[in-house]
Design an enzyme around this catalytic site. Structure first.
Site, PDB file in Angstrom:
ATOM      1  N   ASP A   1      -4.911  -3.302  -8.769  1.00  0.00           N
ATOM      2  CA  ASP A   1      -5.820  -2.486  -7.950  1.00  0.00           C
ATOM      3  C   ASP A   1      -6.059  -1.119  -8.592  1.00  0.00           C
ATOM      4  OD1 ASP A   1      -7.462  -1.969  -5.803  1.00  0.00           O
ATOM      5  OD2 ASP A   1      -5.837  -1.310  -4.484  1.00  0.00           O
TER       6      ASP A   1
ATOM      7  N   HIS B   1     -13.437  -2.493 -14.001  1.00  0.00           N
ATOM      8  CA  HIS B   1     -13.066  -3.919 -14.062  1.00  0.00           C
ATOM      9  C   HIS B   1     -12.998  -4.377 -15.524  1.00  0.00           C
ATOM     10  CE1 HIS B   1     -13.410  -3.978  -9.814  1.00  0.00           C
ATOM     11  NE2 HIS B   1     -14.718  -4.055  -9.737  1.00  0.00           N
TER      12      HIS B   1
ATOM     13  N   LEU C   1       4.626 -19.309 -21.055  1.00  0.00           N
ATOM     14  CA  LEU C   1       4.339 -18.492 -19.868  1.00  0.00           C
ATOM     15  C   LEU C   1       3.324 -19.249 -19.026  1.00  0.00           C
ATOM     16  CD1 LEU C   1       4.395 -15.643 -18.372  1.00  0.00           C
ATOM     17  CD2 LEU C   1       2.370 -15.097 -19.723  1.00  0.00           C
TER      18      LEU C   1
HETATM   19  C1  IPE Z   1      -6.826  -6.624  -3.496  1.00  0.00           C
HETATM   20  O1  IPE Z   1      -7.456  -5.433  -3.822  1.00  0.00           O
HETATM   21  C2  IPE Z   1      -7.456  -7.761  -4.208  1.00  0.00           C
HETATM   22  C3  IPE Z   1      -7.419  -7.747  -5.658  1.00  0.00           C
HETATM   23  C4  IPE Z   1      -6.818  -6.891  -6.441  1.00  0.00           C
HETATM   24  C5  IPE Z   1      -8.094  -8.832  -6.275  1.00  0.00           C
HETATM   25  P1  IPE Z   1      -8.486  -4.721  -2.846  1.00  0.00           P
HETATM   26  O2  IPE Z   1      -8.814  -3.423  -3.457  1.00  0.00           O
HETATM   27  O3  IPE Z   1      -9.628  -5.630  -2.559  1.00  0.00           O
HETATM   28  O4  IPE Z   1      -7.621  -4.548  -1.513  1.00  0.00           O
HETATM   29  P2  IPE Z   1      -7.918  -3.721  -0.187  1.00  0.00           P
HETATM   30  O5  IPE Z   1      -9.198  -4.252   0.375  1.00  0.00           O
HETATM   31  O6  IPE Z   1      -8.046  -2.279  -0.583  1.00  0.00           O
HETATM   32  O7  IPE Z   1      -6.736  -3.967   0.674  1.00  0.00           O
HETATM   33  C1  IPE Z   2      -9.165  -4.061  -8.041  1.00  0.00           C
HETATM   34  O1  IPE Z   2      -9.733  -2.806  -8.196  1.00  0.00           O
HETATM   35  C2  IPE Z   2     -10.029  -5.155  -8.596  1.00  0.00           C
HETATM   36  C3  IPE Z   2     -10.569  -6.080  -7.591  1.00  0.00           C
HETATM   37  C4  IPE Z   2     -10.384  -6.030  -6.312  1.00  0.00           C
HETATM   38  C5  IPE Z   2     -11.380  -7.146  -8.117  1.00  0.00           C
HETATM   39  P1  IPE Z   2     -10.697  -2.214  -7.096  1.00  0.00           P
HETATM   40  O2  IPE Z   2     -12.095  -2.605  -7.430  1.00  0.00           O
HETATM   41  O3  IPE Z   2     -10.253  -2.598  -5.754  1.00  0.00           O
HETATM   42  O4  IPE Z   2     -10.515  -0.668  -7.343  1.00  0.00           O
HETATM   43  P2  IPE Z   2     -10.431   0.461  -6.235  1.00  0.00           P
HETATM   44  O5  IPE Z   2      -9.342   0.078  -5.281  1.00  0.00           O
HETATM   45  O6  IPE Z   2     -11.759   0.510  -5.556  1.00  0.00           O
HETATM   46  O7  IPE Z   2     -10.139   1.710  -7.003  1.00  0.00           O
HETATM   47 MG    MG Z   3      -8.986  -1.732  -4.430  1.00  0.00          MG
END
Ligand code: IPE
Ligand code: IPE
Ligand code: MG
Length: 262
Positions: free
Chosen positions: A28, A45, A139
């Site tokens: 995240d 990403h 792995l």
């Molecule tokens: C959780 O991250 C899902 C992934 C990393 C794929 P999110 O950024 O979507 O989670 P919430 O919505 O903040 O809980």
């Molecule tokens: C996690 O990073 C990746 C996915 C959920 C695919 P985010 O896109 O949620 O990044 P933040 O949380 O908005 O910074």
């Molecule tokens: Mg996020």
């Protein structure tokens, strides 16, 4: 159904090891990483793929056998259509680019999640990559895509019922139908990006997992950051319901079985 089933942490005490056998990660913070640099969220990403590479390498070096990465949750469809579409394309591009290298390095690749919403081309690529790497064992890399912990439990129950199961649903009956039945439960869970929540990841499987949260944003998470998480894991006392005293080597740790428990 899996070829091999693992003992559940609530039914028996898993053996403690200094290095986690299975690490599960919520990657995240990509959007915030990009925003801090005045870049579009999706740039985060793209950059996150480098962290995936670094963590895979470090897992092999440290002897971690299973790595599970949350790439797209069942709730991430709620994001703007352009971001969802970018993430799908990034998945396709990365898979095309990396699969040969993963295979060369002895990595078994799998995807868990509800693939019915993905386009046929992507599903074919995933199935081909899984088949190609099926004999690898250095792995086991699992990507959770359109995955949700509640979906997993429900699909497991439905699969169990469809198999003709009658009577009470027990852990032993259900767990072979869960989507990660081929792996032991995660020993270590890592969430980057500062949030302290599970976000519908492996709900069943995280029952006794050690949780590690870091403010580091996923694109900044590298091999050293991974080692810090492993070191934190090494300092934990995993009691699985017992007392500290029972964990001392001289203690008689035989547990008195409760009715219906190992
Ligand atoms: C959780 O991250 C899902 C992934 C990393 C794929 P999110 O950024 O979507 O989670 P919430 O919505 O903040 O809980
Ligand atoms: C996690 O990073 C990746 C996915 C959920 C695919 P985010 O896109 O949620 O990044 P933040 O949380 O908005 O910074
Ligand atoms: Mg996020």
């Amino acid at each position: 159904m899996a070829e091999k089933t693992f003992i559940s942490s609530t039914r028996a005490i898993p053996e403690g090891e200094a290095v986690p056998r299975h690490v599960a990660i919520i990657m995240d913070g990509n959007g915030r990483w990009a925003r801090k640099r005045f870049m579009p969220r999706v740039a985060g990403h793209s950059r996150g793929v480098e962290s995936v590479r670094a963590v895979i390498t470090r897992c092999i070096e440290r002897g971690v056998r299973h790595l599970t990465l949350f790439a797209f949750s069942s709730e991430n469809w709620r994001r703007p259509a352009e971001e969802v579409s970018f993430l799908m394309q990034l998945f396709v591009r990365s898979l095309k680019k990396e699969i040969a290298r993963l295979h060369e390095n002895g990595i078994r690749f799998r995807v868990i999640g509800d693939l019915s919403r993905f386009d046929d081309n992507l599903v074919c690529m995933i199935r081909d990559a899984e088949a190609m790497t099926a004999g690898n064992a250095t792995l086991e890399l699992t990507i959770a895509a359109n995955y949700g912990g509640r979906w997993d439990i429900l699909q497991g129950v439905n699969a169990l019922m469809a198999s003709g199961h009658v009577g009470e649903i027990t852990e032993d009956a259900l767990t072979p139908h869960l989507s990660m039945a081929y792996a032991p439960e995660p020993d270590l869970f890592i969430r980057t990006g500062g949030e302290q929540r599970i976000s519908n990841f492996l709900l069943w499987q995280l029952a006794y997992t050690e949780l590690y949260f870091t403010d580091t944003l996923w694109p900044d998470f590298d091999g050293d950051a991974f080692d810090e998480a492993i070191a934190s894991y090494g300092r934990r006392e995993r009691r699985f319901g017992r007392t500290s005293e029972q964990l001392r080597p001289e203690a008689d740790i035989t547990n008195v079985p409760r009715k219906g428990h190992a």
